[in-house]
Design a protein around this motif. Structure first.
Motif, PDB file in Angstrom:
ATOM      1  N   GLY A  97      72.175 -16.521  41.523  1.00  0.00           N
ATOM      2  CA  GLY A  97      71.919 -17.732  42.297  1.00  0.00           C
ATOM      3  C   GLY A  97      73.109 -18.277  43.051  1.00  0.00           C
ATOM      4  N   SER A  98      74.258 -17.635  42.969  1.00  0.00           N
ATOM      5  CA  SER A  98      75.457 -18.085  43.677  1.00  0.00           C
ATOM      6  C   SER A  98      75.402 -17.660  45.139  1.00  0.00           C
ATOM      7  CB  SER A  98      76.704 -17.496  43.003  1.00  0.00           C
ATOM      8  OG  SER A  98      76.563 -16.098  42.838  1.00  0.00           O
ATOM      9  N   SER A  99      76.295 -18.232  45.941  1.00  0.00           N
ATOM     10  CA  SER A  99      76.319 -17.902  47.366  1.00  0.00           C
ATOM     11  C   SER A  99      76.927 -16.529  47.623  1.00  0.00           C
ATOM     12  CB  SER A  99      77.104 -18.963  48.148  1.00  0.00           C
ATOM     13  OG  SER A  99      78.438 -19.047  47.661  1.00  0.00           O
ATOM     14  N   GLN A 100      77.730 -16.040  46.674  1.00  0.00           N
ATOM     15  CA  GLN A 100      78.338 -14.717  46.785  1.00  0.00           C
ATOM     16  C   GLN A 100      78.094 -13.942  45.496  1.00  0.00           C
ATOM     17  OE1 GLN A 100      82.486 -15.424  47.604  1.00  0.00           O
ATOM     18  NE2 GLN A 100      82.114 -15.951  49.745  1.00  0.00           N
ATOM     19  N   ARG A 101      78.217 -12.636  45.563  1.00  0.00           N
ATOM     20  CA  ARG A 101      78.053 -11.816  44.359  1.00  0.00           C
ATOM     21  C   ARG A 101      79.116 -12.188  43.330  1.00  0.00           C
ATOM     22  NH1 ARG A 101      75.742  -5.765  45.550  1.00  0.00           N
ATOM     23  NH2 ARG A 101      74.328  -6.331  47.266  1.00  0.00           N
ATOM     24  N   LEU A 102      78.753 -12.036  42.075  1.00  0.00           N
ATOM     25  CA  LEU A 102      79.664 -12.388  40.993  1.00  0.00           C
ATOM     26  C   LEU A 102      80.526 -11.188  40.619  1.00  0.00           C
ATOM     27  CD1 LEU A 102      77.190 -14.412  38.741  1.00  0.00           C
ATOM     28  CD2 LEU A 102      78.792 -15.271  40.463  1.00  0.00           C
ATOM     29  N   PRO A 103      81.808 -11.421  40.326  1.00  0.00           N
ATOM     30  CA  PRO A 103      82.701 -10.301  40.019  1.00  0.00           C
ATOM     31  C   PRO A 103      82.274  -9.497  38.792  1.00  0.00           C
ATOM     32  CG  PRO A 103      83.751 -12.423  39.566  1.00  0.00           C
ATOM     33  CD  PRO A 103      82.517 -12.708  40.327  1.00  0.00           C
ATOM     34  N   MET A 104      81.603 -10.137  37.828  1.00  0.00           N
ATOM     35  CA  MET A 104      81.167  -9.409  36.641  1.00  0.00           C
ATOM     36  C   MET A 104      79.827  -8.712  36.828  1.00  0.00           C
ATOM     37  SD  MET A 104      80.639 -12.792  36.581  1.00  0.00           S
ATOM     38  CE  MET A 104      81.997 -13.434  35.617  1.00  0.00           C
ATOM     39  N   LEU A 105      79.150  -8.994  37.975  1.00  0.00           N
ATOM     40  CA  LEU A 105      77.882  -8.332  38.307  1.00  0.00           C
ATOM     41  C   LEU A 105      77.932  -7.894  39.773  1.00  0.00           C
ATOM     42  CD1 LEU A 105      75.407 -10.836  36.587  1.00  0.00           C
ATOM     43  CD2 LEU A 105      75.966  -8.518  35.798  1.00  0.00           C
ATOM     44  N   PRO A 106      78.877  -7.032  40.111  1.00  0.00           N
ATOM     45  CA  PRO A 106      79.098  -6.691  41.525  1.00  0.00           C
ATOM     46  C   PRO A 106      77.936  -5.977  42.190  1.00  0.00           C
ATOM     47  CG  PRO A 106      80.325  -5.206  40.091  1.00  0.00           C
ATOM     48  CD  PRO A 106      79.777  -6.287  39.211  1.00  0.00           C
ATOM     49  N   ASP A 107      77.061  -5.333  41.410  1.00  0.00           N
ATOM     50  CA  ASP A 107      75.945  -4.590  41.988  1.00  0.00           C
ATOM     51  C   ASP A 107      74.667  -5.414  42.071  1.00  0.00           C
ATOM     52  OD1 ASP A 107      77.545  -2.298  42.221  1.00  0.00           O
ATOM     53  OD2 ASP A 107      77.118  -1.700  40.156  1.00  0.00           O
ATOM     54  N   THR A 108      74.725  -6.650  41.616  1.00  0.00           N
ATOM     55  CA  THR A 108      73.537  -7.516  41.633  1.00  0.00           C
ATOM     56  C   THR A 108      73.575  -8.398  42.872  1.00  0.00           C
ATOM     57  OG1 THR A 108      73.514  -7.549  39.206  1.00  0.00           O
ATOM     58  CG2 THR A 108      72.208  -9.227  40.353  1.00  0.00           C
ATOM     59  N   PRO A 109      72.555  -8.310  43.721  1.00  0.00           N
ATOM     60  CA  PRO A 109      72.573  -9.095  44.974  1.00  0.00           C
ATOM     61  C   PRO A 109      72.342 -10.577  44.727  1.00  0.00           C
ATOM     62  CG  PRO A 109      70.463  -7.998  44.717  1.00  0.00           C
ATOM     63  CD  PRO A 109      71.335  -7.491  43.599  1.00  0.00           C
ATOM     64  N   THR A 110      72.736 -11.394  45.686  1.00  0.00           N
ATOM     65  CA  THR A 110      72.394 -12.809  45.663  1.00  0.00           C
ATOM     66  C   THR A 110      70.927 -12.954  46.087  1.00  0.00           C
ATOM     67  OG1 THR A 110      72.970 -13.181  47.978  1.00  0.00           O
ATOM     68  CG2 THR A 110      74.751 -13.381  46.342  1.00  0.00           C
ATOM     69  N   PHE A 111      70.348 -14.124  45.836  1.00  0.00           N
ATOM     70  CA  PHE A 111      68.984 -14.369  46.298  1.00  0.00           C
ATOM     71  C   PHE A 111      68.919 -14.323  47.823  1.00  0.00           C
ATOM     72  CE2 PHE A 111      68.189 -15.884  41.999  1.00  0.00           C
ATOM     73  CZ  PHE A 111      66.875 -15.479  41.789  1.00  0.00           C
ATOM     74  N   ALA A 112      69.981 -14.768  48.474  1.00  0.00           N
ATOM     75  CA  ALA A 112      70.004 -14.708  49.937  1.00  0.00           C
ATOM     76  C   ALA A 112      69.927 -13.254  50.409  1.00  0.00           C
ATOM     77  CB  ALA A 112      71.268 -15.373  50.471  1.00  0.00           C
ATOM     78  N   GLU A 113      70.679 -12.368  49.759  1.00  0.00           N
ATOM     79  CA  GLU A 113      70.634 -10.951  50.106  1.00  0.00           C
ATOM     80  C   GLU A 113      69.270 -10.352  49.807  1.00  0.00           C
ATOM     81  OE1 GLU A 113      75.179  -9.345  49.480  1.00  0.00           O
ATOM     82  OE2 GLU A 113      73.997  -9.777  47.679  1.00  0.00           O
ATOM     83  N   ALA A 114      68.598 -10.926  48.806  1.00  0.00           N
ATOM     84  CA  ALA A 114      67.267 -10.425  48.424  1.00  0.00           C
ATOM     85  C   ALA A 114      66.162 -10.970  49.312  1.00  0.00           C
ATOM     86  CB  ALA A 114      66.984 -10.779  46.968  1.00  0.00           C
TER      87      ALA A 114
END
Length: 323
Positions: free
Chosen positions: A224-241
């Motif tokens: 749910g953050s505006s950018q990808r999280l460093p501990m989940l680099p392969d998980t997209p943001t909702f905006a990217e989704a």
């Protein structure tokens, strides 16, 4: 008569000067930092990290005082009634300010009128997760499955009207889904049942979900953050989704009571920004799933106004109510 008027003007001038003098001398004694949750929870942990650093910067003790109850509203009600002298402030969670007033019959404060916002301190981004056995691994797959099986897919939350519940209501609305809500009393049981396969999906903070994602028992679909999280680099943001208007990024913010002298508000804003900017504190925040974020009192005020309306609408849409 002239003598009386002159005396009154002198007295009025002294009264007006008193707050300015108090602000110049602030802080001259310990500062109380209210927290609306018990010791050990995320808000309390962040407050204690801040208190340690602010005590050193202000040359006065900053004392954390826990006043749990009503989802943080008991402490906010106490803050609203506190003297606006800079010696009582509060680190508040998002929900206490922008959802509780719509959920509870009475909270004892008006979010938009009773406080002097100082600054945001940290974000506590949420992650959409699914049981590892679910036949989808991203939001598009979830949407397709839910539309093929309307009402069959359930989701957990940490309770009716919580951000984990309202965030999913937002997703249902934006993605045009029909899901079944399963409320729990807190996140722990919700995660346990999701891991066991009794619940398909859920939305909760990084601190709650990350250990289960790393173990492979849950899979992350979006953050749910505006950018990808460093501990989940392969998980997209909702905006990217494909959902740029989706919000799932709770925050913690510092406030004084309304009427606190502006110089004190500005001084605390400066001290917070400097404290949060230190690498040591930023790393300590990350270790508990929080990410440093500060702003101006004006920006924080505007954020409160926007999110008060957004989350209030979602509370109404969900039909949640706590009496």
């Amino acid at each position: 008569m002239r003598a009386w008027i002159a005396g009154w003007m002198v007295a009025a001038g002294l009264a007006a000067a008193a707050p300015a003098q108090a602000a110049d001398q602030w802080p001259a004694k310990p500062v109380k930092l209210l927290v609306g949750f018990p010791p050990g929870q995320a808000t309390d942990a962040v407050a204690r990290l801040l208190a340690e650093r602010l005590s050193a910067k202000l040359n006065q003790p900053v004392i954390v005082e826990n006043r749990p109850g009503q989802g943080g509203s008991i402490a906010l009600a106490a803050l609203a009634k506190a003297a606006p002298d800079g010696y009582t402030m509060m680190l508040s969670a998002t929900a206490s300010l922008v959802t509780n007033p719509h959920l509870y019959k009475s909270t004892g404060y008006d979010t938009l009128r009773d406080f002097a916002p100082v600054s945001l301190v940290a974000d506590l981004p949420m992650v959409l997760v699914a049981n590892a056995s679910q036949p989808f691994s991203d939001v598009a797959g979830l949407r397709g499955y839910a539309q093929r099986h309307p009402g069959a897919l359930n989701f957990s939350s940490s309770g009716n009207g919580t951000l984990s519940h309202l965030g999913m209501v937002m997703l249902e609305r934006q993605a045009q889904l029909q899901l079944t809500h399963i409320p729990y009393q807190g996140s722990a049981k919700a995660m346990t049942d999701m891991i066991a396969g009794n619940v398909a999906i859920g939305l909760d903070t990084v601190a709650v979900t990350l250990p289960h994602i790393q173990s492979g028992r849950l899979k992350a679909l979006a953050v749910g953050s505006s950018q990808r999280l460093p501990m989940l680099p392969d998980t997209p943001t909702f905006a990217e989704a494909g959902y740029p208007d989706f919000q799932a990024n709770p925050w913690l913010g510092m406030l004084f009571p309304k009427g606190t002298p502006r110089p004190i508000v500005q001084r605390m804003n400066q001290e917070l920004r400097e404290a949060v900017a230190t690498p040591a504190l930023a790393q300590s925040l990350k270790s508990i799933g929080a990410f440093a974020r500060t702003d101006t009192p004006e920006d924080f005020t505007q954020l409160l106004r926007r999110e008060y309306g957004t989350w209030g609408e979602l509370v109404q849409l969900s039909g949640s109510r706590v009496d």
